[in-house]
Design a protein around this motif. Structure first.
Motif, PDB file in Angstrom:
ATOM      1  N   ILE A  30      10.703  -8.676  -4.628  1.00 31.87           N
ATOM      2  CA  ILE A  30       9.238  -8.761  -4.584  1.00 31.87           C
ATOM      3  C   ILE A  30       8.720  -8.312  -3.215  1.00 31.87           C
ATOM      4  N   CYS A  31       9.447  -8.658  -2.138  1.00 33.27           N
ATOM      5  CA  CYS A  31       9.063  -8.199  -0.798  1.00 33.27           C
ATOM      6  C   CYS A  31       9.054  -6.670  -0.726  1.00 33.27           C
ATOM      7  N   ILE A  32      10.089  -6.044  -1.275  1.00 30.69           N
ATOM      8  CA  ILE A  32      10.168  -4.576  -1.258  1.00 30.69           C
ATOM      9  C   ILE A  32       9.044  -3.971  -2.092  1.00 30.69           C
ATOM     10  N   LEU A  33       8.747  -4.577  -3.230  1.00 30.79           N
ATOM     11  CA  LEU A  33       7.609  -4.115  -4.034  1.00 30.79           C
ATOM     12  C   LEU A  33       6.306  -4.236  -3.243  1.00 30.79           C
ATOM     13  N   GLY A  34       6.208  -5.296  -2.427  1.00 31.99           N
ATOM     14  CA  GLY A  34       5.028  -5.461  -1.577  1.00 31.99           C
ATOM     15  C   GLY A  34       4.899  -4.332  -0.566  1.00 31.99           C
ATOM     16  N   VAL A  35       6.016  -3.896  -0.010  1.00 25.87           N
ATOM     17  CA  VAL A  35       6.010  -2.763   0.927  1.00 25.87           C
ATOM     18  C   VAL A  35       5.503  -1.502   0.218  1.00 25.87           C
ATOM     19  N   LEU A  36       6.020  -1.253  -0.988  1.00 26.48           N
ATOM     20  CA  LEU A  36       5.584  -0.080  -1.752  1.00 26.48           C
ATOM     21  C   LEU A  36       4.096  -0.178  -2.098  1.00 26.48           C
ATOM     22  N   PHE A  37       3.646  -1.395  -2.399  1.00 29.13           N
ATOM     23  CA  PHE A  37       2.227  -1.588  -2.704  1.00 29.13           C
ATOM     24  C   PHE A  37       1.364  -1.237  -1.495  1.00 29.13           C
ATOM     25  N   VAL A  38       1.751  -1.723  -0.315  1.00 36.50           N
ATOM     26  CA  VAL A  38       0.992  -1.421   0.904  1.00 36.50           C
ATOM     27  C   VAL A  38       0.984   0.081   1.161  1.00 36.50           C
ATOM     28  N   LYS A  39       2.121   0.721   0.983  1.00 33.83           N
ATOM     29  CA  LYS A  39       2.242   2.158   1.254  1.00 33.83           C
ATOM     30  C   LYS A  39       1.349   2.995   0.344  1.00 33.83           C
ATOM     31  N   THR A  40       1.230   2.587  -0.922  1.00 33.00           N
ATOM     32  CA  THR A  40       0.525   3.419  -1.899  1.00 33.00           C
ATOM     33  C   THR A  40      -0.896   2.960  -2.209  1.00 33.00           C
ATOM     34  N   CYS A  41      -1.200   1.683  -1.972  1.00 35.33           N
ATOM     35  CA  CYS A  41      -2.469   1.140  -2.472  1.00 35.33           C
ATOM     36  C   CYS A  41      -3.390   0.542  -1.410  1.00 35.33           C
ATOM     37  N   VAL A  42      -2.939   0.462  -0.151  1.00 34.76           N
ATOM     38  CA  VAL A  42      -3.724  -0.236   0.864  1.00 34.76           C
ATOM     39  C   VAL A  42      -4.154   0.742   1.962  1.00 34.76           C
ATOM     40  N   PRO A  43      -5.452   0.846   2.233  1.00 30.75           N
ATOM     41  CA  PRO A  43      -5.915   1.726   3.310  1.00 30.75           C
ATOM     42  C   PRO A  43      -5.738   1.060   4.679  1.00 30.75           C
ATOM     43  N   GLU A  44      -5.705   1.866   5.719  1.00 31.04           N
ATOM     44  CA  GLU A  44      -5.655   1.329   7.076  1.00 31.04           C
ATOM     45  C   GLU A  44      -7.044   0.859   7.486  1.00 31.04           C
ATOM     46  N   THR A  45      -7.138  -0.357   8.043  1.00 33.31           N
ATOM     47  CA  THR A  45      -8.439  -0.897   8.442  1.00 33.31           C
ATOM     48  C   THR A  45      -8.589  -1.029   9.956  1.00 33.31           C
ATOM     49  N   ARG A  46      -7.488  -0.990  10.696  1.00 31.34           N
ATOM     50  CA  ARG A  46      -7.578  -1.140  12.148  1.00 31.34           C
ATOM     51  C   ARG A  46      -8.354   0.024  12.759  1.00 31.34           C
ATOM     52  N   GLY A  47      -9.349  -0.318  13.580  1.00 32.61           N
ATOM     53  CA  GLY A  47     -10.117   0.694  14.279  1.00 32.61           C
ATOM     54  C   GLY A  47     -11.181   1.377  13.442  1.00 32.61           C
ATOM     55  N   HIS A  48     -11.344   0.938  12.179  1.00 34.21           N
ATOM     56  CA  HIS A  48     -12.361   1.520  11.299  1.00 34.21           C
ATOM     57  C   HIS A  48     -13.516   0.548  11.121  1.00 34.21           C
TER      58      HIS A  48
END
Length: 474
Positions: free
Chosen positions: A434-452
């Motif tokens: 599930i942790c690895i799936l979470g990494v894939l989820f962040v990579k494909t589905c989560v935008p970067e918010t820092r500095g925006h």
């Protein structure tokens, strides 16, 4: 009136921020206290072979918290943040004491404790929702990042405090040990109540109620000059106006419209993954995990929760140091990858070397906790606070919080059931996947918010929705 004004003026910003975030201590204490109490409770009530009851007793607080957070958010808009924090402290005190004096009635005792801990969970969920809201409304914009880190530090400090209390009480007779562990949760709740009695109401709530004079007075305690106060009052008024307009225009279906779907899935998904990755299995059950690995009695393994608590506190301080130096996505992906490997490798090593030292799994759990403490633990709520546009922020944040609590409850409930039916290494390997799936989820589905800016983040969601609309097969 002048005497009262002078008394109020003595409230320092440090006092306000300390007791404003002190609710995190309650939240953390109750997450951690059952870790030490459970081995004694199991022995006293003969629950060693009742995995489902153990799961329900442990997770009942989180079940109640699912509803407590939602209720507190709505009631605080009517009665104020300060009054609801005071009410939460009272509920916490009452049901902590009732937990400690649970009657000994055989199996009925377990059901009594489950119900009491569900009601206690209402206060835990309320504190988890009210404290960040109060802090964000009191803190200056430039300090909100550090103060969100302070809230996380308070939570893990509460966990560490509960672990230390459990350790100090472990040599008492079994019944006295677990009763005092649970009942002493009323002490930090009393401290919170007495501290919050002196706190002012948040200026944002006061303005919503039309009390601009009192809102200005409160801001004078925590802002340096009149110009800054005037600017912030104007900003609060404008934001409140925008939120009223947003609430009139949106419904639950708006969250899943093309424009917002991408950002809602990202924020809610990260909040859900944070819990389904299995962190709370460690925090609730580490003595039992060590017992199953080594054969030593769980009640003699209460030093391990303290080790985990120290790692969590140090990790929260590390996060405050690195928070603005690395991208959110980078930290989440690195943290999730190491966490996943920390769960999977013991199963692989045990498969290749059946005579593996049983403490190997505990070492890997410490690595997991270390990386969780400065990545997924704090960053989930930083990202949730940044990713949702104003139009949908209230509903989307509530949905993310609900999924997070549901995950926390389910992990606490099913972990003892899973370990009763399969090897411990296999259970952790499932969480590792599930942790690895979470990494894939962040990579494909989560935008970067820092500095925006919030507007730039919203534009990312809008653009993503346009791409999906023009490429429906994707």
């Amino acid at each position: 009136m002048n005497v009262m004004a002078k008394a109020e003026k003595k409230i320092s910003s440090a006092f306000i921020y300390f007791f404003g975030s002190f609710g995190g201590i309650l939240f953390g204490y109750d997450i951690g206290v059952m870790t030490g109490a459970l081995p004694f409770l199991q022995a006293d009530w003969h629950l060693e072979n009742a995995a489902s009851l153990v799961g329900w007793i442990t997770s009942a607080v989180m079940f109640g918290a699912i509803f407590g957070g939602a209720l507190a958010g709505q009631l605080s808009d009517k009665f104020g943040r300060r009054k609801m924090i005071l009410m939460s402290a009272i509920v916490f005190m009452v049901f902590s004491v009732l937990s400690g004096v649970s009657p000994d009635m055989g199996e009925a005792s377990a059901y009594y404790l489950i119900i009491v801990r569900m009601l206690l969970g209402l206060a835990v969920g309320a504190a988890s929702a009210l404290v960040p809201a109060y802090m964000s409304e009191m803190a200056p914009a430039k300090a909100r990042g550090r103060l969100s880190g302070l809230n996380q530090t308070m939570i893990v400090s509460g966990m560490l405090l509960s672990y230390v209390v459990d350790f100090l009480l472990k040599d008492l007779p079994g019944e006295w040990a677990w009763r005092l562990m649970l009942g002493l949760a009323a002490v930090p709740a009393l401290i919170l109540f007495l501290g919050v009695l002196r706190l002012p109401e948040s200026p944002r709530f006061l303005l919503r109620k039309g009390d601009e004079a009192q809102a200005r007075k409160v801001l004078s305690y925590i802002r340096k000059n009149p110009a800054e106060i005037d600017q912030e009052l104007a900003s609060i008024k404008e934001t409140a106006k925008e939120e009223r307009q947003a609430n009139q225009k949106t419904s639950w279906s708006t969250l899943f419209s093309g424009k917002y779907r991408y950002l809602v899935i990202a924020g809610v998904g990260v909040a859900a993954f944070q819990q389904f990755q299995g962190a709370n299995a460690i925090f609730y059950y580490i003595p039992l995990i060590v017992q199953k690995a080594t054969g030593q009695a769980a009640s003699s393994n209460l030093m391990w929760p303290i080790v985990q608590g120290v790692i969590l506190v140090v990790g929260s301080l590390v996060y405050m140091w690195i928070a603005d130096k690395f991208n959110r996505r980078t930290l989440l992906m690195v943290g999730g990858a190491v966490m996943g490997l920390s769960f999977i490798l013991p199963a692989v090593i045990n498969w290749m070397m059946p005579n593996m030292n049983p403490m190997t799994i505990v070492v890997f759990l410490c690595i997991y906790v270390a990386f969780y403490s400065f990545t997924w633990a704090p960053l989930t709520w930083v990202l949730v606070g940044e990713i949702f546009p104003l139009t949908i922020r209230g509903r989307a944040s509530g949905l993310a919080s609900s999924f997070n609590w549901i995950g926390s409850w389910l992990v606490g409930l099913i972990f003892p059931i899973m370990t009763a039916s399969m090897p411990q290494e296999a259970v952790f390997a499932i969480f590792g996947i599930i942790c690895i799936l979470g990494v894939l989820f962040v990579k494909t589905c989560v935008p970067e918010t820092r500095g925006h800016t919030l507007e730039e983040i919203e534009e990312q969601g809008t653009n993503h929705g346009r791409v999906k609309a023009s490429n429906p097969e994707n």
